[in-house]
Design an enzyme around this catalytic site. Structure first.
Site, PDB file in Angstrom:
ATOM      1  N   CYS A 130      -1.844   0.357  -0.299  1.00  0.00           N
ATOM      2  CA  CYS A 130      -1.075   1.333   0.476  1.00  0.00           C
ATOM      3  C   CYS A 130      -0.376   0.725   1.700  1.00  0.00           C
ATOM      4  CB  CYS A 130      -1.951   2.511   0.886  1.00  0.00           C
ATOM      5  SG  CYS A 130      -3.433   2.074   1.812  1.00  0.00           S
ATOM      6  N   ASP A 346       3.811   9.296   2.365  1.00  0.00           N
ATOM      7  CA  ASP A 346       2.490   8.896   1.896  1.00  0.00           C
ATOM      8  C   ASP A 346       2.615   8.038   0.636  1.00  0.00           C
ATOM      9  OD1 ASP A 346      -0.148   8.684   1.106  1.00  0.00           O
ATOM     10  OD2 ASP A 346      -0.617  10.794   1.417  1.00  0.00           O
ATOM     11  N   HIS A 348       0.226   7.111  -1.368  1.00  0.00           N
ATOM     12  CA  HIS A 348      -0.959   7.217  -2.213  1.00  0.00           C
ATOM     13  C   HIS A 348      -0.750   7.967  -3.529  1.00  0.00           C
ATOM     14  CE1 HIS A 348      -2.724   6.231   1.739  1.00  0.00           C
ATOM     15  NE2 HIS A 348      -3.641   5.621   1.021  1.00  0.00           N
TER      16      HIS A 348
END
Length: 460
Positions: A130, A346, A348
């Site tokens: 990430c 994000d 993820h």
């Protein structure tokens, strides 16, 4: 996130089978006749590895809320700041402009099914990549400023540039050539389409640089390879400081961007002479554009509240290209704020790998429609702040306005500083090696344990 822990917890999730249906594996080994010669034991090991990767990816999507399609709520009474621009959401026109600006940011997330990373059997970065993905997004924003005209936005509605008008004569038929003559098939383009075509081509080219394949200059394969000199390998945790140095090496190694350099600050100091040394070229060549990355640590185990105002102030500057940050062991790419909440992209959400070698490959998975936010107080103190200057004049302006913004943290030492001259280590490798962090406030100097933080920094 620990991938092994994710696997054990994901095995109990009933939705995992559903998440596996759309997996795409592009490994070259998967399509050849050699597969038939692999022994049953080896094939079963490969299948177990793939299944484990699928379960980890499914668990990450569930854990971070992507299967729920969560949307953050925004107030109409407060402006939203997005990378140096302010939007009043109570105004319909500005609300649409904010959406258009946000969706134009490149969104680079976990991917699955790409060719195995060198030295491993990993075909996904889910659970460990990430920070590298956040670093990719920061670099991508710098590249968009570098390559695109000011104010450029991308619209999902125009994901493929098509003719606005297609006029066909009575004798025209499918497949007819466009030769001059009385029965020709004519195409008429609007001015908007003519102007969009080169920008869309540049947009697509920039996306291909981040493709999940070994030849992409800023793809996950190249970043992992460059991380080896810092003692990292595929599957390891990469902190924001390590990511900054990897990005610097990736741009330096790329032949696609001869007019761009990346400078990484040392010990929370931007040495102006070092930046000039990187950017200056003999006449008549122009000054190189520069991306400046500043790794900092804004507290001990938690964010020092004294820096919150300064973080927000930096995001109001148009030269700021975002922050590689997040929550502890959970990297996010910060791009703005509203009140006391940070806006972020994000990384993820685990998506199938896109084959960018195909003509008009889909771009939707590289752009996010839904901005998310989190309380700024939850921000991990370890982060890397990015800036972009297109020319020497822009760099000089950047030094001035960033210094002014840094002065807002009056109760502590500034987050970082600009200093004339060269650093004492400008001839040495930029790979960070210091494993001890010192935080100095007023008359106090103390050692701070950083074993649970994202990386090691030196902070004044």
């Amino acid at each position: 996130m620990n991938p092994s822990m994710a696997t054990s917890r994901c095995e109990r999730l009933p939705s995992a089978d559903h998440e596996m249906d759309d997996w795409l594996f592009l490994s070259s080994e998967s399509a050849g006749p050699e597969v038939l010669e692999v022994s049953r034991d080896v094939q079963e090991a490969v299948d177990r590895s793939k299944l484990r990767s699928k379960l980890v990816s499914a668990w990450n999507s569930v854990k971070y809320g992507w299967t729920l399609k969560q949307k953050s709520k925004f107030s109409k009474s407060s402006p939203v700041i997005l990378l140096g621009k302010s939007y009043e959401l109570k105004d319909q026109g500005e609300r649409e402009l904010f959406r258009s600006s946000f969706v134009s940011l490149l969104w680079l997330t976990y991917r699955r099914g790409f060719p195995p990373l060198a030295g491993s059997s990993l075909t996904t970065d889910s659970g460990w990549g990430c920070v590298l993905r956040s670093g990719q997004m920061l670099l991508a924003q710098g590249l968009l400023l570098h390559l695109m005209p000011p104010g450029w936005t991308w619209s999902v509605r125009h994901r493929a540039v098509k003719d606005d008008m297609d006029l066909e004569s009575r004798s025209a038929h499918r497949g007819q050539s466009f030769q001059e003559g009385p029965h020709k098939r004519c195409r008429k383009l609007s001015l908007g389409s003519l102007l969009d075509r080169p920008m869309e081509a540049t947009h697509r080219r920039a996306v291909t640089w981040f493709a999940d394949q070994p030849t992409a200059p800023f793809g996950i394969h190249q970043l992992v390879e460059l991380g080896k000199s810092s003692g990292k390998k595929a599957g390891d945790w990469y902190g924001p400081s390590i990511a900054a140095h990897i990005l610097q090496k990736a741009v330096a190694a790329s032949a696609d961007l001869p007019n761009l350099v990346v400078y990484v600050a040392q010990d929370c100091t931007v040495y102006v002479a070092d930046v000039k040394r990187l950017c200056e070229r003999p006449p008549p060549q122009s000054w190189k554009s520069v991306i400046i990355l500043v790794p900092v640590r804004l507290g001990g185990q938690d964010l020092n509240p004294a820096y919150i105002t300064c973080v927000k102030k930096l995001l109001t500057l148009q030269c700021c290209i975002g922050i590689i940050g997040g929550k502890p062991k959970h990297s996010l790419f910060f791009v703005g704020f509203q009140d006391d909440n940070l806006l972020y992209l994000d990384p993820h959400y685990c998506q199938p790998t896109v084959d960018v070698t195909k003509e008009n490959f889909p771009l939707e998975s590289f752009h996010c429609k839904y901005p998310r936010k989190m309380a700024v107080s939850r921000m991990d103190p370890s982060c890397t702040i990015g800036f972009y200057a297109k020319c020497q004049k822009d760099f000089e302006s950047l030094c001035t306005i960033v210094t002014e913004a840094l002065s807002t943290s009056t109760e502590t030492y500034p987050m970082f500083i600009f200093a004339e001259g060269h650093s004492q280590e400008h001839e040495r490798s930029n790979t960070p090696t210091n494993n001890i962090t010192y935080i100095q406030r007023k008359d106090d100097l103390r050692r701070v344990a950083t074993s649970n933080s994202m990386d090691e920094f030196v902070l004044l």
